[in-house]
Scaffold this motif. Structure first.
Motif, PDB file in Angstrom:
ATOM      1  N   LEU A 181      -7.124  22.342  -4.972  1.00 12.01           N
ATOM      2  CA  LEU A 181      -7.789  22.968  -3.836  1.00 12.01           C
ATOM      3  C   LEU A 181      -8.871  22.037  -3.283  1.00 12.01           C
ATOM      4  CD1 LEU A 181      -8.493  25.311  -1.950  1.00 12.01           C
ATOM      5  CD2 LEU A 181      -9.895  26.287  -3.797  1.00 12.01           C
ATOM      6  N   ALA A 182      -9.651  21.439  -4.171  1.00 15.40           N
ATOM      7  CA  ALA A 182     -10.709  20.527  -3.723  1.00 15.40           C
ATOM      8  C   ALA A 182     -10.134  19.332  -2.977  1.00 15.40           C
ATOM      9  CB  ALA A 182     -11.530  20.053  -4.922  1.00 15.40           C
ATOM     10  N   GLU A 183      -9.001  18.819  -3.446  1.00 12.38           N
ATOM     11  CA  GLU A 183      -8.378  17.685  -2.768  1.00 12.38           C
ATOM     12  C   GLU A 183      -7.848  18.093  -1.394  1.00 12.38           C
ATOM     13  OE1 GLU A 183      -5.612  13.849  -3.922  1.00 12.38           O
ATOM     14  OE2 GLU A 183      -5.537  15.636  -5.195  1.00 12.38           O
ATOM     15  N   ASP A 184      -7.308  19.299  -1.291  1.00 12.98           N
ATOM     16  CA  ASP A 184      -6.856  19.809   0.002  1.00 12.98           C
ATOM     17  C   ASP A 184      -8.041  19.976   0.963  1.00 12.98           C
ATOM     18  OD1 ASP A 184      -4.185  19.859  -0.646  1.00 12.98           O
ATOM     19  OD2 ASP A 184      -4.127  22.004  -1.137  1.00 12.98           O
ATOM     20  N   GLN A 185      -9.151  20.499   0.446  1.00 13.20           N
ATOM     21  CA  GLN A 185     -10.339  20.677   1.278  1.00 13.20           C
ATOM     22  C   GLN A 185     -10.872  19.332   1.771  1.00 13.20           C
ATOM     23  OE1 GLN A 185     -12.448  22.836  -1.750  1.00 13.20           O
ATOM     24  NE2 GLN A 185     -12.046  24.831  -0.813  1.00 13.20           N
ATOM     25  N   ALA A 186     -10.885  18.347   0.890  1.00  9.90           N
ATOM     26  CA  ALA A 186     -11.331  17.007   1.276  1.00  9.90           C
ATOM     27  C   ALA A 186     -10.408  16.414   2.338  1.00  9.90           C
ATOM     28  CB  ALA A 186     -11.389  16.101   0.047  1.00  9.90           C
ATOM     29  N   TYR A 187      -9.112  16.682   2.209  1.00  5.34           N
ATOM     30  CA  TYR A 187      -8.138  16.167   3.185  1.00  5.34           C
ATOM     31  C   TYR A 187      -8.403  16.768   4.575  1.00  5.34           C
ATOM     32  CZ  TYR A 187      -3.708  15.299   5.566  1.00  5.34           C
ATOM     33  OH  TYR A 187      -2.761  14.912   6.482  1.00  5.34           O
ATOM     34  N   ILE A 188      -8.656  18.079   4.627  1.00  9.09           N
ATOM     35  CA  ILE A 188      -8.937  18.711   5.922  1.00  9.09           C
ATOM     36  C   ILE A 188     -10.175  18.078   6.543  1.00  9.09           C
ATOM     37  CG2 ILE A 188      -9.558  20.855   7.109  1.00  9.09           C
ATOM     38  CD1 ILE A 188      -8.046  22.366   4.896  1.00  9.09           C
ATOM     39  N   ARG A 189     -11.224  17.890   5.740  1.00 12.46           N
ATOM     40  CA  ARG A 189     -12.469  17.319   6.263  1.00 12.46           C
ATOM     41  C   ARG A 189     -12.238  15.900   6.789  1.00 12.46           C
ATOM     42  NH1 ARG A 189     -15.458  19.320   2.655  1.00 12.46           N
ATOM     43  NH2 ARG A 189     -16.349  21.021   3.853  1.00 12.46           N
ATOM     44  N   GLU A 190     -11.390  15.148   6.096  1.00 14.76           N
ATOM     45  CA  GLU A 190     -11.077  13.791   6.553  1.00 14.76           C
ATOM     46  C   GLU A 190     -10.284  13.789   7.854  1.00 14.76           C
ATOM     47  OE1 GLU A 190      -8.900  12.275   3.268  1.00 14.76           O
ATOM     48  OE2 GLU A 190     -10.673  12.022   1.975  1.00 14.76           O
ATOM     49  N   GLY A 272     -19.329  26.011   5.802  1.00 12.54           N
ATOM     50  CA  GLY A 272     -18.134  25.174   5.720  1.00 12.54           C
ATOM     51  C   GLY A 272     -18.420  23.706   5.473  1.00 12.54           C
ATOM     52  N   VAL A 273     -19.697  23.327   5.454  1.00 15.06           N
ATOM     53  CA  VAL A 273     -20.045  21.943   5.094  1.00 15.06           C
ATOM     54  C   VAL A 273     -19.850  21.720   3.591  1.00 15.06           C
ATOM     55  CG1 VAL A 273     -21.646  21.679   7.013  1.00 15.06           C
ATOM     56  CG2 VAL A 273     -22.514  22.468   4.789  1.00 15.06           C
ATOM     57  N   TYR A 274     -19.689  22.823   2.836  1.00 15.14           N
ATOM     58  CA  TYR A 274     -19.413  22.757   1.397  1.00 15.14           C
ATOM     59  C   TYR A 274     -18.006  23.283   1.118  1.00 15.14           C
ATOM     60  CZ  TYR A 274     -24.561  22.676   1.194  1.00 15.14           C
ATOM     61  OH  TYR A 274     -25.892  22.376   1.386  1.00 15.14           O
ATOM     62  N   ASN A 275     -17.439  22.868  -0.010  1.00 11.31           N
ATOM     63  CA  ASN A 275     -16.190  23.467  -0.475  1.00 11.31           C
ATOM     64  C   ASN A 275     -16.494  24.807  -1.142  1.00 11.31           C
ATOM     65  OD1 ASN A 275     -14.821  21.235   0.422  1.00 11.31           O
ATOM     66  ND2 ASN A 275     -14.535  20.328  -1.599  1.00 11.31           N
ATOM     67  N   ILE A 286     -13.506  24.647   7.055  1.00 14.38           N
ATOM     68  CA  ILE A 286     -14.039  23.305   6.800  1.00 14.38           C
ATOM     69  C   ILE A 286     -14.759  22.800   8.051  1.00 14.38           C
ATOM     70  CG2 ILE A 286     -13.482  20.949   6.146  1.00 14.38           C
ATOM     71  CD1 ILE A 286     -12.906  22.956   3.922  1.00 14.38           C
ATOM     72  N   THR A 287     -16.003  22.421   7.880  1.00 16.12           N
ATOM     73  CA  THR A 287     -16.831  21.936   8.982  1.00 16.12           C
ATOM     74  C   THR A 287     -17.238  20.495   8.720  1.00 16.12           C
ATOM     75  OG1 THR A 287     -17.720  24.185   9.162  1.00 16.12           O
ATOM     76  CG2 THR A 287     -18.909  22.473  10.340  1.00 16.12           C
ATOM     77  N   ASP A 288     -17.421  19.731   9.780  1.00 16.42           N
ATOM     78  CA  ASP A 288     -17.982  18.386   9.664  1.00 16.42           C
ATOM     79  C   ASP A 288     -19.187  18.453   8.729  1.00 16.42           C
ATOM     80  OD1 ASP A 288     -19.851  16.182  10.225  1.00 16.42           O
ATOM     81  OD2 ASP A 288     -18.535  15.673  11.892  1.00 16.42           O
ATOM     82  N   ASP A 289     -19.181  17.624   7.681  1.00 18.74           N
ATOM     83  CA  ASP A 289     -20.198  17.793   6.644  1.00 18.74           C
ATOM     84  C   ASP A 289     -21.594  17.321   7.042  1.00 18.74           C
ATOM     85  OD1 ASP A 289     -19.770  15.089   6.546  1.00 18.74           O
ATOM     86  OD2 ASP A 289     -19.002  15.047   4.497  1.00 18.74           O
ATOM     87  N   PRO A 550     -28.071  18.539  -2.907  1.00 23.58           N
ATOM     88  CA  PRO A 550     -28.086  18.942  -1.508  1.00 23.58           C
ATOM     89  C   PRO A 550     -27.386  17.875  -0.676  1.00 23.58           C
ATOM     90  CG  PRO A 550     -30.154  17.889  -2.062  1.00 23.58           C
ATOM     91  CD  PRO A 550     -29.305  17.856  -3.315  1.00 23.58           C
ATOM     92  N   ARG A 551     -27.278  18.100   0.614  1.00 23.92           N
ATOM     93  CA  ARG A 551     -26.776  17.057   1.513  1.00 23.92           C
ATOM     94  C   ARG A 551     -27.939  16.154   1.938  1.00 23.92           C
ATOM     95  NH1 ARG A 551     -24.430  19.392   6.639  1.00 23.92           N
ATOM     96  NH2 ARG A 551     -26.354  20.603   6.551  1.00 23.92           N
TER      97      ARG A 551
END
Length: 567
Positions: A181-190, A272-275, A286-289, A550-551
């Motif tokens: 799931l985390a890899e899928d979330q990272a893919y969407i953000r990319e 959405g800046v976080y998973n 998913i939002t632009d981080d 934090p970011r």
């Protein structure tokens, strides 16, 4: 390193002695399958609990390499292990008896977001696991009760470790699913940037929360369904095809009646800046981080911020290129928040009309006729929103419920109706044409000056003892100096505030020297964190267990709200 048998003998020797005898237990002990490290011993049964860490070698933990070699997957696995360990610990906390905090067994309890935490860390090279927690060493009054601590170390803790930190003890499918799931979330953000998007909301997402104080999804809530005109389909590495609403870069307006889901959608984009964990309902929101929530913040302090893009020619002659105040108004605070977010590198503003200063956002035609522009020092956001995108590449997602003026500026208009989104850009533009905005000659602004060099604060000298504590998600107290961050709305966890305290201290000692700009200081901090991890900024003999990353944007926000900021 000593053996567990030696620890047991030591506990038996100090039983019934004065509480300070527990200090002798500090050190590392080899247990079957892991090493127990007693890092810090409390001085009193009523004081903050003792700090303990559990070290499991990668070969003994047995996690396959593909679960921890990639950053996003490793963070998700760490989060999963921590949640499993927390469930085990909850069953046995305070089963050992005594006075004060005797028998307390506590570990970080994550919310819905998946964050990098000091409580559980896995080595990317060999899969070694370190889990950090707190234990209240038992006492009778202020006398050692080591028989109860023996129960914790030799009965309760081994069962917690066995049930949560070994791959063979866990549901393998669940661990794999968390990492996938985390890899899928990272893919969407990319994929957001190359597809010209600043956010994505999957079909089927559950955006409403259980309550205003709960992060869990609302039962029987309306599931999100993208308008066909905004529908985007992605093919994820593990989930496969996923369809949802793509919010394009530019200016997006979200409108609708009260209680129809406008702010709920914006809130989902903020977080959405976080998973998020599986079952949250917003896993694929998913939002632009770098996105920042911008709002008015009456009463905040502002130090040397160039707000001249929005405010100039104040009647009192106050400098707005290097603006300073201890008690900002709604408009000046929101102007500063915009400029500070630009300085922090944001690529998207998230704004809700309800939490904005009206005079900062808009001036209607009648007001402009009555109060001439020459007599108004504020250039409202509506007159800069296009410039922010076309000149600085910063998108805006704005929730509006009362003013239709932004219809003229928006590239896309979404109406929320009973939590269902509809794209109404064309019809709204047609309606807006009947109410043209008054023609204005607004000069393009100068690029804000971000050349703020920060001087050190004497309170942060290396030989000074600092007392830091967090007060919920509202503020950080450093030697009674309070940093109010309650309106930094994308701080999701008290442990992020604790980490910010350490980061501020580290920057004060190492980078706030009157030579580094704030941007250079934060970039230098981030470089240290990327290379050495969060332990580098703590600079103590042990890493506290209650820290979450934090970011970079929240680091800027914290520093900007520090009233002793040296400029």
């Amino acid at each position: 390193m000593q053996t567990s048998a030696e620890l047991k003998n030591l506990l038996q020797r100090i039983d019934h002695k004065g509480y300070p005898a527990y200090k002798d237990t500090r050190g590392s002990y080899e247990f079957p399958g892991y090493v127990l490290s007693i890092d810090h011993v409390q001085g009193d049964p009523f004081a903050a609990p003792s700090k303990v860490s559990i070290h499991v070698r990668g070969k003994q933990a047995g996690f396959p390499e593909h679960l921890y070699q990639k950053d996003c997957r490793r963070t998700a696995v760490q989060d999963y292990l921590l949640r499993q360990f927390a469930r085990q610990v909850e069953k046995v906390s305070f089963k050992a008896k005594g006075s004060g905090k005797s028998g307390l067994m506590a570990v970080s309890c994550p919310g819905q977001e998946v964050l990098e935490r000091s409580a559980c860390q896995m080595d990317a090279k060999n899969g070694d696991i370190v889990l950090r927690m707190e234990i209240g060493f038992p006492a009778n009054g202020r006398t050692v009760n080591s028989r109860e601590l023996e129960k914790i170390f030799f009965d309760f803790l081994p069962e917690c470790v066995k049930g949560s930190l070994y791959f063979r003890s866990l549901r393998k499918e669940a661990v794999e699913a968390a990492a996938d799931l985390a890899e899928d979330q990272a893919y969407i953000r990319e994929q957001l940037d190359p597809r010209g998007l600043c956010a994505f909301v999957a079909d089927g997402a559950i955006l409403p929360r259980e309550s205003g104080v709960s992060g869990r999804p609302m039962k029987d809530a309306v599931r999100f369904q993208s308008p066909e005109s905004l529908s985007v389909t992605l093919t994820l590495p593990h989930h496969g095809k996923l369809t949802g609403m793509g919010i394009k870069k530019g200016i997006t307006l979200i409108v609708g009646g009260g209680y129809h889901g406008k702010s709920t959608l914006l809130k989902a984009l903020e977080t959405g800046v976080y998973n998020h964990i599986a079952g949250d309902g917003r896993e694929y929101v998913i939002t632009d981080d770098t996105a920042m929530k911008i709002r008015a913040e009456d009463g905040r302090s502002i130090r040397d911020v160039d707000i001249s893009m929005f405010i100039h020619d104040l009647p009192n002659g106050k400098d707005t290129v290097s603006f300073y105040t201890e008690d900002a108004s709604g408009s000046t605070s929101q102007a500063a928040n915009v400029i500070e977010a630009m300085e922090a590198g944001t690529r998207a503003f998230l704004i809700d009309e309800d939490t904005s200063a009206t005079n900062f956002m808009i001036r209607d035609e009648l007001m402009q006729r009555v109060v001439n522009r020459d007599a108004e020092p504020i250039v409202p956001f509506i007159d800069r929103v296009e410039e922010l995108y076309h000149t600085y590449g910063i998108s805006t997602v704005l929730v509006a419920g009362s003013s239709g003026s932004y219809f003229h500026k928006a590239d896309c208009i979404i109406q929320m109706n009973r939590y269902e989104p509809f794209e109404i850009t064309e019809s709204a533009k047609q309606a807006a044409a009947e109410f043209p905005l008054p023609k204005q000659d607004i000069a393009q602004s100068k690029q804000p000056d971000f050349d703020r060099k920060i001087k050190p604060d004497r309170m942060f000298q290396e030989d000074n003892r600092l007392k830091m504590k967090t007060m919920g998600r509202d503020s950080i107290s450093i030697n009674r100096e309070v940093i109010d961050v309650r309106y930094v709305e994308q701080l999701m966890d008290t442990e992020q505030l604790a980490a910010l305290g350490y980061m501020l201290k580290y920057m004060q000692i190492h980078f706030f020297d009157g030579k580094h700009t704030l941007t250079q200081a934060v970039d230098a901090l981030w470089d240290v964190l990327q290379k050495k991890g969060i332990a580098a900024v703590c600079e103590s003999s042990y890493l506290p267990c209650g820290l979450a990353m934090p970011r970079k944007q929240e680091v800027f926000a914290c520093v900007n709200r520090y009233r002793r900021l040296g400029l």
